[in-house]
Structure formats: C-alpha cells, structure tokens
Design an enzyme around this catalytic site. Structure first.
Site, mmCIF file in Angstrom:
data_model
loop_
_atom_site.group_PDB
_atom_site.id
_atom_site.type_symbol
_atom_site.label_atom_id
_atom_site.label_comp_id
_atom_site.label_asym_id
_atom_site.label_seq_id
_atom_site.Cartn_x
_atom_site.Cartn_y
_atom_site.Cartn_z
ATOM 1 N N LYS A 29 31.641 35.517 62.419
ATOM 2 C CA LYS A 29 32.508 34.030 62.063
ATOM 3 C C LYS A 29 33.484 33.780 61.698
ATOM 4 C CE LYS A 29 32.158 30.180 61.910
ATOM 5 N NZ LYS A 29 34.106 29.048 61.680
ATOM 6 N N GLU A 43 29.423 34.806 47.991
ATOM 7 C CA GLU A 43 30.546 34.369 47.042
ATOM 8 C C GLU A 43 31.249 32.763 47.524
ATOM 9 O OE1 GLU A 43 33.758 33.677 45.278
ATOM 10 O OE2 GLU A 43 34.697 35.312 46.786
ATOM 11 N N CYS A 92 39.967 32.049 44.522
ATOM 12 C CA CYS A 92 38.652 31.763 43.668
ATOM 13 C C CYS A 92 38.633 32.363 43.290
ATOM 14 C CB CYS A 92 37.563 32.564 44.967
ATOM 15 S SG CYS A 92 37.366 34.269 44.961
ATOM 16 N N GLU A 125 36.508 22.497 41.457
ATOM 17 C CA GLU A 125 37.309 23.370 42.199
ATOM 18 C C GLU A 125 38.538 22.629 43.187
ATOM 19 O OE1 GLU A 125 37.207 28.396 43.790
ATOM 20 O OE2 GLU A 125 36.029 26.586 44.685
#
Length: 492
Positions: free
Chosen positions: A185, A260, A293, A391
């Site tokens: 997906k 992750e 990231c 973040e």
C-alpha cells in the site's frame, strides 16, 4: 455501485495504469482519488481508491501464490529479482521523471541516485539470499545446530512518499528474496511509480500474485491491510502515531511488525571541528526539501565557534537555488502536498510566536508561490519547545549552543527519537567519545547520508522497531529456524 475502469494517465510522457495490481491483473475500484503534482498543482490523474475489498483480494492472491514462490530455489527467485533490476535500469529515465512529477523530488537526484538505488535494492538482496544468508553450524555436546531462514508468508508493506519507489523496494526486495509474497500500500500522495513497478515485475516474469498493489488511503486500505489475519509480517515507514495504530491492529493477530519512524536528529559541531566542513554538512540537511527522516535538523554548536559557524552556514545556504525540481540547477524543490506545506508553516509560525528567532527564511517563497517553503534556520527556541522536540519534516533547522560535551549529549539525546546523528570533529578520540554515548541507529562522523545495505538501519526509542539491511532484513521477513541433529541413531 460498479467499478470505475480508469484509462491510463500520462505523466511526463509516460503511460501509467491508475488501477490496482492484484494476482497479476489490473483491478478497478468503485471510487477514485485525484493525484496532483506538487511542482505546480496540476492534476496528474484519477487513481483507483481501494479499501477492505481490494485488500482481501490482494491478500488472497498473495496467499495463493506463496507456496510455489516459497518452494522455488533461492537462485531462481534471485534471477527474477535481477531481471527486475535490469528493467528498472532500462526504464530509469521514465521512473525518475514520473516520480519527480509525483512527489517533487529533484530530477537530477532521481536520475543519478534514487532510481539506480531501486535497481541496487533488488540486486543486493537477491545476491545476499544466494551467497550470504548463512550461519556457521555449531556443536552442542556433540549435536550439530544448523540455522536456516524459511519464507514466512505474506508481507504487508506500507511505504512513505518522500522517496516512494526506493523506500518501497527497500522492503519489497528482501521480502521477495526471502520467499515471501507481498501486498504493497503506497502513500496516497505518490502512487505512480509503484504502478510502473507492477508492470516491470510482470515483464520480468514474477509469478502472478507474488507482488500485489492496492492504492488508497491509510484509514481505508491501510487499516484493512494491517488488521488482516492473512498477513505474516507488517513493515511500515512513517509517523509514530500511525505506527501505534498499526501495532494495536496487528496485536489481535500477533503479526510481527517492523517500524522505521520519525527522527529529530542532532548535528553536533564540536569546538575542534572544521567550520567549513561543518557548515557544508549542515546545509546538506536541507536535502529533498527537508523531507528526509535521517536529517540532522537540530544544529548543536559549541559556543566558542557558534558565530563563525552561523556566518559560514548562512553564506552556504544562501547559494541554494529553489525552484522547479526538473531544472538541473535546482537545489530545493517544493513540499510534497498542501497539507504538509501547511504543517511545516505551522511549526515555524508557532515557534516564532513562542519567542524563537527566525535567523533565515521562515516563510513561503513569495517569488515561486505554491508549495515552495524557504530554507529556514530557527534560533533561541526554548528548551523542550515543540520546534526542538517534534519532527517538522521540512526545510527547517534549529540552532542551539552548548558549552560542554555533557551539555551537547544532554541536548542530543533529549528527544523521544533516536534515528540518526551527525558529529563534526577534528579529533578522532573526541568524536568517538561522543558517538559512543549518542542514542541513535545511525551516526555519521564528518559525513552525511553514506548508506550501505550491508549495515543495519533502524531507530532507537520511538524512531523505530527492528533493523533492516543485510541479514537483519531476512531475520524479519523469514522464520529463522534452528535444526539440531544428534550424532547417534543413524543406521548407515
């Protein structure tokens, strides 16, 4: 309501099938969603929008295909994966151009690095399965222990939008090499290159049902996938809140998960650092419009060199060219989506309202309009504030000063994340003393973004669960088995 059988969409001169790919054939849905380019807001086409029904079909197809794929000799599976890599290389310009239109990444980066890495992902894990997936036998009181890796079943993969095809194949390749079948997906903001990969898999001779693709939204297709009892593994790259939801859904079936997740990584500039090198590495943290990231977005600089560093950094950052990512001279393109653009702007606006100083940038690019946010540096933010702990995932760096190594380490480790870190130092022993106390999955010393698939990759704390790369990937996608053989009882 009947399914909407969509015609192919043309993106950058490339025909892309907007339907799902299930059991080796294209499948339409009853609803669609619009896909737009972040470069200029143009509509790229309507994409089939899947949900529980399509997920059920895809998992059933993957389960049906699993026994034969798992039983295929490893070398034969590897040959097909290498053929996929060949075709990726043949179609590299098409893939690069489509992905640039879809997520706004630099075309030059997609051509030179990202798409070649897609091919490398398949070659690396194919080779690893054939030549390196071994463990020496060992003896226990005269009995022989033999370790092997057995295919586990169907892997459900949910992948992000910042490097869509490369990060998807980082999961797809080891799963297939391990003998698993896959349901992917992809992120709804960037579905196009995954569809092209489905075509490549067919052309390469991958058996029907081994790779399946369902497009759609997380709350529909994604939620149905991670809750499905037919999965043997779930791998997800994305945000912490989404990972928590996935973990709750997977718990009902005890499906193993690999995550992750986010990062708020430090870039530590020690007093003995080469300031020009430190400034250059800090500017690299704006890579991919800050949508990486691993970026060291928190610049932690020793107070004795902070002013000189800031001057060097801003001079280098000022030379960055922001604009159309298809232009080879562009250094920073747009943010991926209007929703994400507003999220980044909100972080900066709140930081300024809370008393932080905007040392550079801090606003949308008035000349370009659209989704282009200027490279930004924020200073004087209060410790523990949102801009220092959460973040942003955009071209926004913060700068803090420290006086001692203890203070640097306290700042560096002072978030809920632990994905990566950058350390800049002119003294090997000093750098080593810092790195051994940092909490991070990957640390770069006097460099950034050097990646090798033989190395473990993953995060500490809330930056992830598990490791990818080399045998670590197979430890997740396979059932690791130990067979103990006695020295007696044999009739020969």
């Amino acid at each position: 309501m009947t399914s909407i059988d969509l015609a192919d969409v043309t993106v950058a001169g490339v025909s892309v099938d907007p339907r799902h790919f299930i059991g080796g054939r294209r499948v339409a849905s009853k609803t669609t969603f619009a896909n737009t380019s972040p470069i200029d807001g143009s509509e790229l086409g309507n994409i089939a929008r899947g949900g529980a029904h399509e997920i059920d079909l895809a998992v059933a197809a993957a389960r049906e295909a699993f026994p034969a794929w798992a039983a295929m000799p490893t070398a034969e599976r590897a040959a097909i994966l290498n053929r996929i890599a060949d075709l990726v290389e043949e179609r590299l310009p098409e893939l690069a151009n489509v992905e640039t239109m879809d997520n706004g990444g630099l075309l030059r980066s997609n051509l030179r690095g990202v798409m070649p890495r897609v091919a490398h992902n398949f070659r690396f894990f194919a080779d690893w399965a054939v030549n390196h997936l071994t463990h020496d036998d060992f003896e226990t009181r005269g009995h022989t222990n033999h370790v092997s890796w057995d295919p586990s079943g169907v892997a459900g993969l949910i992948t992000p939008w910042n490097a869509p095809l490369m990060l998807a194949t980082w999961k797809i390749a080891p799963a297939l090499a391990a003998g698993d079948t896959v349901v992917l997906k992809p992120a709804e903001w960037t579905p196009l290159t995954a569809s092209l990969l489905a075509d490549i898999c067919t052309e390469a001779g991958l058996p029907d049902g081994v790779f399946n693709l369902v497009q759609g939204f997380g709350r529909e297709a994604g939620a149905a996938l991670v809750a499905h009892p037919g999965l043997s593994r779930i791998s997800f790259t994305g945000s912490v809140p989404t990972a928590k939801s996935i973990a709750r859904a997977a718990a009902d079936n005890l499906t193993p998960c690999s995550f992750e997740l986010g990062g708020k990584s430090p870039c530590i500039v020690l007093a003995d650092a080469d300031i020009e090198l430190a400034a250059a590495l800090a500017v690299e943290q704006y890579d991919n419009a800050g949508q990486v990231c691993l970026s060291g977005t928190r610049l932690l600089v020793h107070e004795s060199i902070a002013d000189d560093f800031a001057t060097a950094f801003q001079a280098k950052a000022a030379s960055l060219r922001q604009g159309d990512p298809r232009d080879p001279d562009t250094d920073i393109g747009p943010q991926v989506h209007a929703v994400h653009f507003e999220r980044i702007k909100g972080f900066v606006d709140r930081a300024e309202a809370d008393g932080a100083r905007i040392l550079m940038g801090g606003t949308p690019n008035a000349d370009l309009g659209g989704l282009y946010f200027t490279p930004t540096l924020v200073g004087d933010a209060a410790r523990g504030s949102e801009i220092l702990t959460q973040e942003v995932f955009g071209p926004v760096l913060t700068m803090q000063k420290f006086a001692t190594d203890e203070e640097a380490l306290e700042l560096a480790n002072g978030t809920e994340f632990g994905l990566a870190a950058v350390v800049v130092s002119g003294d090997r022993a000093h750098a080593a003393a810092i790195t051994e106390r940092l909490v991070a999955g990957t640390i770069w010393v006097n460099c950034f973004f050097v990646r090798d698939l033989r190395a473990p990759f993953g995060g500490s704390k809330k930056s992830g669960v598990g490791r990818e790369g080399g045998t670590w990937s197979f430890d997740f996608y396979a059932d690791v088995k130990n067979t103990v053989v006695a020295p007696h009882g044999w009739k020969e």
